[in-house]
Design a protein around this motif. Structure first.
Motif, short mmCIF file in Angstrom:
data_model
loop_
_atom_site.label_atom_id
_atom_site.label_comp_id
_atom_site.label_asym_id
_atom_site.label_seq_id
_atom_site.Cartn_x
_atom_site.Cartn_y
_atom_site.Cartn_z
N UNK A 38 0.84 -1.18 0.00
CA UNK A 38 0.00 0.00 0.00
C UNK A 38 0.88 1.24 0.00
N UNK A 39 0.51 2.23 -0.81
CA UNK A 39 1.34 3.42 -0.95
C UNK A 39 0.50 4.68 -0.79
N UNK A 40 1.13 5.72 -0.22
CA UNK A 40 0.57 7.06 -0.26
C UNK A 40 1.42 7.90 -1.20
N UNK A 41 0.77 8.52 -2.15
CA UNK A 41 1.44 9.46 -3.05
C UNK A 41 1.05 10.85 -2.56
N UNK A 42 2.02 11.55 -1.96
CA UNK A 42 1.76 12.83 -1.33
C UNK A 42 2.31 13.96 -2.18
N UNK A 64 0.31 3.24 5.22
CA UNK A 64 0.93 2.67 4.02
C UNK A 64 2.28 2.02 4.34
N UNK A 65 2.74 1.19 3.41
CA UNK A 65 4.10 0.63 3.54
C UNK A 65 5.15 1.65 3.10
N UNK A 66 4.78 2.55 2.18
CA UNK A 66 5.71 3.55 1.67
C UNK A 66 4.96 4.85 1.38
N UNK A 67 5.68 5.96 1.48
CA UNK A 67 5.14 7.27 1.10
C UNK A 67 6.06 7.86 0.04
N UNK A 68 5.45 8.33 -1.05
CA UNK A 68 6.21 8.93 -2.14
C UNK A 68 5.78 10.39 -2.30
N UNK A 69 6.75 11.29 -2.21
CA UNK A 69 6.48 12.71 -2.34
C UNK A 69 6.66 13.18 -3.78
N UNK A 70 5.91 14.22 -4.13
CA UNK A 70 6.08 14.89 -5.42
C UNK A 70 5.68 16.35 -5.23
N UNK A 71 5.88 17.15 -6.26
CA UNK A 71 5.60 18.57 -6.15
C UNK A 71 6.79 19.33 -5.59
#
Length: 408
Positions: A189-193, A326-333
């Motif tokens: 499970x991932x969060x795309x932040x 989540x298992x991982x968080x991925x940042x963008x912006x």
């Protein structure tokens, strides 16, 4: 394969992010290649006009029309420039420049009044007539697609939020469906932040067992908005942002102040929800500055505390509203480049890795522009672009209005 340009200027109003993308497939087999990505800063005078309108400055209809045209021209120029050295694009997806956003009233909206009365952000009554239903949301993006199509000759799809809002949705965030097909994982499970002026999250469960129906998304609260406004205030306009978060990193967060600020109603509203500078803007910063007076914070301490609010509000949203962490968080912006903010997120999320989407092959700087290229591509194919679980819309809908270019 189709060459598509994605264009967006976010709530930070830094400039126009343009991405030239080679797209193939449909959804599960969607493939993208970023051929070129560039940010084209607004002329200083145009940026100031946009920020003034976002802050609530009253302007005439003639001035609004002129601003709309100026933004469209700037977007068209960005579209033309991003193609230099490449095969011409056949489609443009332009989000435009948001200058006003009002979510729908009721559950997940920004204002909820007492029984029999609908209230706005400032708690003033909103009069829609006795017995009338709560209004739909409203969101205004400037930079007309028709002008972009006319100036570039390329078919342009714009006004992406309107159809979702007409279906009872927030009109935001619209990127989770794209994130789902580009960034999902079969086991994790991932969060795309995304951290622009406002932060928004897409929660993507493992890609199995009706996973698309379990995706969630909403605006978490301030991203860079309060930080940028504070830097502008503290430097009397000499600087517009804290590069890498270095200034904030030299200070110490005031945790009692962060806890006070986290009591703000928006952080406790359940998703779906969306927000903007109408809430987390100049007036909000001035209240933060007033709250901070008794603590006698240095400029660095104030920036560290505002950074902590962004990080803490993101983590609060996860812990309060996600079905599981989540298992991982991925940042963008733009905020993904704020190393101090990233560090604070990692501290607060403890053992959950905080990465950027660059590390899984999708540009953190241009992911939002890429997403609107994909949404335009889907609209052209007749594929819905929204996720009702993220926006609260009653159904999936086609997003965007098509303006044919002269080359078509």
């Amino acid at each position: 394969m189709t060459y598509v340009i994605g264009l967006i200027s976010g709530t930070s109003v830094d400039g126009i992010d343009a991405a030239l993308v080679d797209i193939s497939g449909t959804d599960l087999d969607l493939k993208i290649e970023l051929l070129a990505g560039e940010t084209y800063p607004y002329p200083a005078e145009l940026r100031e006009r946009i920020l003034a309108v976002c802050a609530g400055k009253a302007i005439s209809m003639a001035e609004l029309a002129e601003l709309d045209d100026a933004i469209a021209i700037a977007f068209a120029q960005a579209a033309q420039n991003i193609q230099n050295g490449h095969k011409p694009a056949s489609l443009i997806g332009s989000h435009g420049q948001t200058v006003y956003h009002r979510p729908p009233e009721g559950e997940g909206g920004k204002g909820r009044g007492g029984e029999g009365e609908t209230r706005g952000i400032d708690n003033s009554p909103l009069l829609y007539g006795r017995g009338s239903p709560a209004p739909l949301g409203y969101s205004l993006q400037l930079g007309r697609g028709a002008v972009i199509a006319h100036l570039t000759g390329i078919t342009t799809i714009s006004n992406f939020r309107a159809a979702d809002i007409a279906a009872g949705g927030q009109g935001a965030p619209l990127v989770p469906r794209v994130d789902a097909y580009l960034l999902s994982h079969p086991q994790e499970g991932r969060c795309i932040q995304n951290i622009g002026g406002i932060g928004n999250v897409a929660y993507i469960p493992p890609r199995r067992d009706n996973w698309l129906e379990k995706i969630l998304g909403w605006d978490t609260g301030p991203g860079n908005s309060l930080l940028d406004l504070a830097v502008h205030h503290l430097t009397a306009g000499a600087k517009t942002y804290d590069e890498n978060g270095d200034w904030a990193a030299s200070g110490t967060p005031c945790h009692p102040l962060v806890e006070q600020w986290l009591n703000q109603d928006y952080f406790h509203l359940p998703p779906p929800k969306s927000t903007g500078r109408e809430l987390f803007g100049v007036a909000y910063l001035h209240q933060c500055l007033k709250d901070a007076e008794i603590y006698q914070l240095s400029s660095a301490d104030l920036l560290a505390t505002l950074t902590e609010l962004t990080a803490a509000s993101i983590v609060h949203n996860y812990r309060t509203f996600l079905p599981q962490m989540p298992e991982q968080v991925f940042l963008c912006g733009g905020g993904s480049r704020n190393l101090y903010l990233k560090h604070r997120l990692q501290i607060l999320l403890q053992s959950i890795p905080v990465l950027t989407t660059d590390e899984v092959g999708l540009s953190a700087d241009f992911k939002e522009a890429i997403a609107f290229a994909v949404l335009a591509y889907w609209r052209n194919l007749g594929i819905p672009g929204n996720l009702p679980t993220a926006t609260g819309a009653s159904q999936e809908v086609l997003l965007g209005e098509i303006c044919l270019g002269t080359k078509d």
